[in-house]
Write a protein that holds these residues in place. Structure first.
Motif, PDB file in Angstrom:
ATOM      1  N   SER A  30      11.515  40.785 -41.026  1.00 47.05           N
ATOM      2  CA  SER A  30      11.150  41.360 -39.731  1.00 47.05           C
ATOM      3  C   SER A  30      12.215  42.350 -39.257  1.00 47.05           C
ATOM      4  O   SER A  30      13.365  42.321 -39.694  1.00 47.05           O
ATOM      5  CB  SER A  30      10.864  40.278 -38.691  1.00 47.05           C
ATOM      6  N   SER A  31      11.771  43.215 -38.357  1.00 45.84           N
ATOM      7  CA  SER A  31      12.596  44.351 -37.947  1.00 45.84           C
ATOM      8  C   SER A  31      13.746  43.938 -37.034  1.00 45.84           C
ATOM      9  O   SER A  31      13.651  42.965 -36.286  1.00 45.84           O
ATOM     10  CB  SER A  31      11.692  45.356 -37.229  1.00 45.84           C
ATOM     11  N   THR A  32      14.795  44.715 -37.067  1.00 46.71           N
ATOM     12  CA  THR A  32      15.966  44.462 -36.222  1.00 46.71           C
ATOM     13  C   THR A  32      15.951  45.315 -34.951  1.00 46.71           C
ATOM     14  O   THR A  32      16.941  45.360 -34.223  1.00 46.71           O
ATOM     15  CB  THR A  32      17.259  44.826 -36.980  1.00 46.71           C
ATOM     16  N   ALA A  33      14.832  45.997 -34.694  1.00 50.53           N
ATOM     17  CA  ALA A  33      14.778  46.928 -33.554  1.00 50.53           C
ATOM     18  C   ALA A  33      15.157  46.230 -32.253  1.00 50.53           C
ATOM     19  O   ALA A  33      14.884  45.046 -32.059  1.00 50.53           O
ATOM     20  CB  ALA A  33      13.377  47.516 -33.436  1.00 50.53           C
ATOM     21  N   ALA A  34      15.798  46.982 -31.369  1.00 54.55           N
ATOM     22  CA  ALA A  34      16.182  46.433 -30.071  1.00 54.55           C
ATOM     23  C   ALA A  34      15.161  46.865 -29.029  1.00 54.55           C
ATOM     24  O   ALA A  34      14.439  47.851 -29.215  1.00 54.55           O
ATOM     25  CB  ALA A  34      17.560  46.929 -29.677  1.00 54.55           C
ATOM     26  N   GLY A  35      15.074  46.120 -27.941  1.00 52.84           N
ATOM     27  CA  GLY A  35      14.249  46.522 -26.819  1.00 52.84           C
ATOM     28  C   GLY A  35      12.750  46.298 -27.015  1.00 52.84           C
ATOM     29  O   GLY A  35      11.936  46.852 -26.290  1.00 52.84           O
ATOM     30  N   GLU A  36      12.374  45.507 -28.013  1.00 49.16           N
ATOM     31  CA  GLU A  36      10.944  45.241 -28.234  1.00 49.16           C
ATOM     32  C   GLU A  36      10.504  44.031 -27.399  1.00 49.16           C
ATOM     33  O   GLU A  36      11.333  43.323 -26.826  1.00 49.16           O
ATOM     34  CB  GLU A  36      10.681  44.971 -29.717  1.00 49.16           C
ATOM     35  N   VAL A  37       9.195  43.805 -27.352  1.00 47.71           N
ATOM     36  CA  VAL A  37       8.651  42.658 -26.623  1.00 47.71           C
ATOM     37  C   VAL A  37       9.291  41.372 -27.169  1.00 47.71           C
ATOM     38  O   VAL A  37       9.343  41.188 -28.382  1.00 47.71           O
ATOM     39  CB  VAL A  37       7.113  42.595 -26.821  1.00 47.71           C
ATOM     40  N   PRO A  38       9.819  40.502 -26.301  1.00 46.91           N
ATOM     41  CA  PRO A  38      10.480  39.285 -26.784  1.00 46.91           C
ATOM     42  C   PRO A  38       9.619  38.503 -27.776  1.00 46.91           C
ATOM     43  O   PRO A  38       8.404  38.373 -27.591  1.00 46.91           O
ATOM     44  CB  PRO A  38      10.705  38.480 -25.502  1.00 46.91           C
ATOM     45  N   ASN A  39      10.271  38.039 -28.810  1.00 44.11           N
ATOM     46  CA  ASN A  39       9.650  37.216 -29.853  1.00 44.11           C
ATOM     47  C   ASN A  39       8.576  37.932 -30.657  1.00 44.11           C
ATOM     48  O   ASN A  39       7.768  37.294 -31.324  1.00 44.11           O
ATOM     49  CB  ASN A  39       9.106  35.908 -29.262  1.00 44.11           C
ATOM     50  N   SER A  40       8.576  39.262 -30.599  1.00 43.93           N
ATOM     51  CA  SER A  40       7.596  39.996 -31.413  1.00 43.93           C
ATOM     52  C   SER A  40       8.152  40.292 -32.806  1.00 43.93           C
ATOM     53  O   SER A  40       7.414  40.635 -33.706  1.00 43.93           O
ATOM     54  CB  SER A  40       7.208  41.309 -30.725  1.00 43.93           C
ATOM     55  N   LEU A  41       9.467  40.160 -32.991  1.00 40.93           N
ATOM     56  CA  LEU A  41      10.063  40.498 -34.286  1.00 40.93           C
ATOM     57  C   LEU A  41      10.527  39.221 -34.983  1.00 40.93           C
ATOM     58  O   LEU A  41      11.713  39.007 -35.200  1.00 40.93           O
ATOM     59  CB  LEU A  41      11.230  41.467 -34.092  1.00 40.93           C
ATOM     60  N   ASN A 149      14.051  37.795 -31.151  1.00 43.45           N
ATOM     61  CA  ASN A 149      14.093  39.084 -31.860  1.00 43.45           C
ATOM     62  C   ASN A 149      15.449  39.332 -32.518  1.00 43.45           C
ATOM     63  O   ASN A 149      15.537  39.915 -33.581  1.00 43.45           O
ATOM     64  CB  ASN A 149      13.794  40.246 -30.897  1.00 43.45           C
ATOM     65  N   ARG A 150      16.508  38.895 -31.857  1.00 39.84           N
ATOM     66  CA  ARG A 150      17.846  39.147 -32.382  1.00 39.84           C
ATOM     67  C   ARG A 150      18.251  38.118 -33.448  1.00 39.84           C
ATOM     68  O   ARG A 150      19.228  38.317 -34.187  1.00 39.84           O
ATOM     69  CB  ARG A 150      18.840  39.123 -31.215  1.00 39.84           C
TER      70      ARG A 150
END
Ligand code: ADP
Ligand code: MG
Length: 481
Positions: A30-41, A149-150
């Motif tokens: 899964s992606s490491t992108a920041a600022g996405e919808v919580p728990n989407s990554l 996500n993190r």
């Protein structure tokens, strides 16, 4: 000498976590992108679902090797991932995968530049680990929420030797680490956003004493300024205790930025036992010489190398060399600009003042700078060629910044060429003298100051375009007639 008069020195060692900017997580897809919808990554590995296995991201290892080489560490041919156990909602597996006894990098150092000179700071180790999720408290409600996500974002932890003695040294060390990871392009090194986090270990002792004092670990430091403030606070606090004969206990403290103080979080007695053991789901990490060599070949020029080169190749002073090498993109911009017509010194000044000033004002960076290095080089060249004055150049620069146009085109279009034709300038000189008989009289009767007045009037009449040296010469000539 009594204990109260003896000088006290601090001993500081930093543990720095740095988020690596890979696209996917360290052991999952899964992606490491920041600022996405919580728990989407998330994915089964990140969520710690039973029955799924971690797979090491090769890029993460490559980044750690890069950093290890850049900091003169020895890259270990074999390193081991271990499980570090603790129970917290931000860690679904109940353990964090980290390197413990056998980390990937050992025994390096970096050299910081301080006011008094340079200093080498040892790096004990650099190890790989996964980040945890982020838990936060909901205002006014008795609940906490967690965002995974993190979780699983790759981190390196860089552990320094207890080599620093002042907050200034610690600040310089942090800034150099940030600069280095940005040059290597392995992390954005942003402290405010948490890509770079620092735990500071601080102890004090009487100067001359061989033994270190008991250390206190300060956490929650999230800006470069706070690194220095938190350490200074801690040095003060511990120094007072040492002078009063109080015992300093080994503990973890939190930096409270609102209060400007540290406060106790937990003492050593409550230190957790993480029950480390090698993770049976992961093989030993084997790095061979070929891999190390291939990474070595991709290493960019590092901050200090560029700094030294700018000084020797372009004759820059310490200040300009420092300013122009803070970011690799700025250094590259400068290299490109100088390669067009030379003018190394003038370009350094233009970039450091006009360009940075304008970028700051617009909230922009060199990355989206509308003035290309070639265009800035042309502008500075045109000043050197007396096509425009330095003053007019600022006007042209403004226009270049707004439109991205080439300076020659702007000068042509707006008729900004400097007037160097002596007869044209002489005509203006004459016009100004004719229009100001009283001032001329005053000058002739000994008021030398009037010279400046005439220069001002001539420049004004020529709309700033008259060549100042020629104006001076011709005016003097005329007045002395
Ligand atoms: P721990 O076992 O508590 O993790 P380490 O010896 O591994 O302690 O060191 C952790 C960090 O603390 C390192 O950065 C090290 O340089 C620093 N450190 C160790 N001893 C001291 C001390 N007495 N004063 C200040 N810093 C210290
Ligand atoms: Mg330790």
């Amino acid at each position: 000498m009594s204990a109260n008069e003896k000088a006290i020195e601090a001993v500081i060692g930093l543990e720095v976590h740095c988020q690596l900017s890979t696209d996917s997580k360290i052991f999952a897809t899964s992606s490491t992108a920041a600022g996405e919808v919580p728990n989407s990554l998330t994915d089964p590995v990140t969520l710690g679902l039973p029955g799924c296995l971690p797979v090491l991201n090769k890029k993460v290892v490559e980044y750690a090797i890069k950093l290890g080489l850049a900091t003169h560490c020895s890259i270990q041919r074999e390193s081991i991932f271990a499980r570090k156990h603790y129970l917290y909602p931000d860690l679904p597996k109940g353990y964090q995968i980290s390197q413990y006894e056998k980390p990937i990098c050992l025994g390096g150092n970096i050299t910081v530049r301080l006011k008094e000179g340079i200093k080498n700071i040892g790096i004990t180790r650099i190890h790989l680990e996964e980040d945890a999720g982020k838990s936060s408290h909901v205002d006014g409600e008795a609940v906490s929420v967690v965002d995974l996500n993190r979780a699983g974002v790759p981190l390196v932890e860089i552990v320094s030797e207890p080599d620093m003695r002042t907050s200034e040294e610690a600040g310089a060390y942090m800034r150099l680490l940030r600069q280095t990871v940005r040059y290597l392009d392995i992390s954005d090194g942003n402290m405010e956003e948490g890509s770079l986090r620092c735990d500071a270990n601080v102890s004090v002792r009487y100067e001359g004493s061989e033994k270190f004092g008991t250390k206190v670990e300060v956490k929650n430091i999230n800006s470069f300024r706070f690194v220095e403030k938190a350490i200074d606070y801690e040095i003060e606090r511990q120094s007072a205790m040492l002078r009063n004969g109080e015992e300093i206990i080994q503990e973890t403290r939190l930096w409270d930025e609102a209060k400007g103080k540290t406060r106790s979080m937990r003492s050593k007695e409550f230190a957790e036992d993480y029950r480390y053991f090698p993770d049976p789901d992961l093989l030993p990490l084997i790095v061979d010489n070929d891999w190390i060599d291939s990474v070595k070949n991709t290493l960019p020029e590092l901050p200090d190398q560029v700094y030294q080169r700018f000084k020797s190749m372009y004759g820059l002073d310490d200040y300009n060399a420092d300013v122009l090498t803070q970011e690799s993109l700025v250094a590259r911009y400068y290299d490109q600009a100088v390669s067009v017509h030379g003018n190394a010194g003038a370009l350094a000044n233009w970039i450091g003042t006009e360009l940075f000033g304008r970028l700051n004002k617009e909230g922009m960076t060199i990355e989206n700078c509308p003035v290309s290095p070639e265009n800035l080089a042309d502008l500075v060249h045109l000043i050197g060629q007396n096509v425009i004055s330095g003053k007019i150049a600022k006007k042209v620069f403004d226009e270049m910044f707004s439109s991205g146009a080439r300076p020659a085109a702007i000068i042509e279009q707006q008729g900004l060429q400097q007037i160097t034709d002596e007869s044209a300038i002489m005509a203006i000189v004459q016009q100004v003298l004719d229009a100001n008989p009283q001032q001329l009289e005053a000058y002739r009767s000994g008021k030398d100051k009037m010279f400046g007045f005439f220069v001002g009037q001539i420049m004004k009449l020529s709309e700033g375009k008259a060549n100042p040296q020629i104006v001076n010469t011709l005016l003097k000539q005329k007045l002395d007639e």
